[in-house]
Design a protein around this motif. Structure first.
Motif, short mmCIF file in Angstrom:
data_model
loop_
_atom_site.label_atom_id
_atom_site.label_comp_id
_atom_site.label_asym_id
_atom_site.label_seq_id
_atom_site.Cartn_x
_atom_site.Cartn_y
_atom_site.Cartn_z
N ASN A 25 0.80 -1.22 0.00
CA ASN A 25 0.00 0.00 0.00
C ASN A 25 0.84 1.27 0.00
OD1 ASN A 25 -3.17 -0.46 0.54
ND2 ASN A 25 -2.01 -2.15 1.38
N SER A 32 -0.18 -6.48 -4.74
CA SER A 32 -0.99 -7.47 -4.02
C SER A 32 -1.41 -8.60 -4.96
CB SER A 32 -2.23 -6.82 -3.42
OG SER A 32 -3.03 -6.22 -4.43
N SER A 61 -3.26 -5.07 4.55
CA SER A 61 -3.75 -4.09 3.58
C SER A 61 -4.33 -2.87 4.28
CB SER A 61 -4.81 -4.75 2.69
OG SER A 61 -5.20 -3.88 1.66
N THR A 65 -2.89 1.29 4.67
CA THR A 65 -3.58 2.51 4.23
C THR A 65 -3.35 3.68 5.18
OG1 THR A 65 -5.63 2.03 5.46
CG2 THR A 65 -5.46 1.13 3.22
N ARG A 117 -11.00 0.00 -3.10
CA ARG A 117 -10.06 -1.00 -2.61
C ARG A 117 -10.03 -2.24 -3.52
NH1 ARG A 117 -6.20 0.36 -0.06
NH2 ARG A 117 -5.97 -1.62 1.02
N ARG A 123 -6.17 1.79 -5.59
CA ARG A 123 -6.67 1.33 -4.29
C ARG A 123 -5.91 1.95 -3.12
NH1 ARG A 123 -4.23 -3.31 -2.44
NH2 ARG A 123 -6.20 -4.01 -1.55
N SER A 124 -4.61 2.17 -3.29
CA SER A 124 -3.81 2.76 -2.22
C SER A 124 -4.00 4.27 -2.15
CB SER A 124 -2.33 2.46 -2.44
OG SER A 124 -2.12 1.08 -2.54
N SER A 127 -6.58 6.61 0.07
CA SER A 127 -6.38 6.96 1.48
C SER A 127 -6.08 8.45 1.65
CB SER A 127 -5.22 6.14 2.06
OG SER A 127 -5.46 4.77 1.89
N SER A 144 -12.60 0.29 4.46
CA SER A 144 -11.33 -0.23 3.94
C SER A 144 -11.21 -1.72 4.21
CB SER A 144 -10.14 0.50 4.59
OG SER A 144 -10.05 1.82 4.13
N SER A 148 -10.93 -4.45 1.37
CA SER A 148 -9.66 -5.19 1.39
C SER A 148 -9.90 -6.69 1.56
CB SER A 148 -8.76 -4.68 2.52
OG SER A 148 -8.41 -3.33 2.31
#
Length: 202
Positions: A25, A32, A61, A65, A117, A123-124, A127, A144, A148
């Motif tokens: 992340n 991932s 995961s 974040t 996510r 996805r990262s 945050s 999250s 995740s």
């Protein structure tokens, strides 16, 4: 990288999965899409337990974040608005635009975090706006965690089912993440160009 990921998991087990998913992340080059299928493959061999793999992968995961969330929170909307008003002209970006984006995130942020996510490539990054818009920590962690968990389950399950061919997951998902990032960049460029034209006509 696949060999390095596999060796780390072989030597550290669940702790390796946790650390790799935290790093994934923060440093996207560690995907991932490679970590969780590899862990799923290890579970198919009987070296690890699949539900625990998913649980640990989800935990890593979510923990991963937090640095970007806190960075966004520390930077904050007001600092970003002030920066945009002072330096944002060359990007055709104003404090008003930042406030509009923040209002959008206030209305749709939970869906963005939940479904974001599941989207490779961004996805990262979600945050950051979550932190900037000061989404409550409990809400951020809940959505999250759900997103995740679904993502970790899909990837680990695919690795479990594919066995020695687990690396095919990354072969398919990896290019998709690059396409998604490219689309996001193109959309941003188009938005800036349109704003520039609108300002020129105004």
């Amino acid at each position: 990288m696949a060999d390095w990921v596999q060796n780390l998991m072989d030597s550290m087990g669940y702790v390796g999965i946790l650390l790799l998913m935290i790093l994934e992340n923060i440093f996207p080059p560690i995907p991932s899409e490679l970590i969780m299928p590899s862990a799923g493959f290890a579970a198919s061999r009987g070296d690890l337990n699949l539900p625990l793999v998913i649980l640990v992968g989800t935990a890593g995961s979510v923990l991963g974040t937090l640095p970007l969330y806190y960075l966004g929170r520390a930077f904050g909307e007001e600092k970003l608005v002030a920066w945009a008003d002072k330096y944002g002209k060359w990007l055709t970006l104003s404090g008003k635009d930042i406030r509009k984006a923040d209002d959008w995130f206030d209305r749709h942020g939970t869906k963005a975090v939940l479904f974001g996510r599941l989207v490779p490539g961004i996805r990262s990054l979600l945050s950051l706006p979550a932190g900037m818009s000061e989404m409550p920590m409990a809400k951020f962690l809940i959505y999250s965690s759900i997103g995740s968990a679904v993502w970790a389950s899909i990837l680990a399950g695919a690795g479990y089912l594919l066995g020695e061919n687990y690396d095919r997951v990354e072969q398919y998902v990896g290019p998709a993440s690059k396409v998604i990032l490219a689309v996001v960049v193109v959309a941003a460029v188009v938005w800036f160009v349109r704003r520039k034209k609108a300002q020129g006509q105004g």
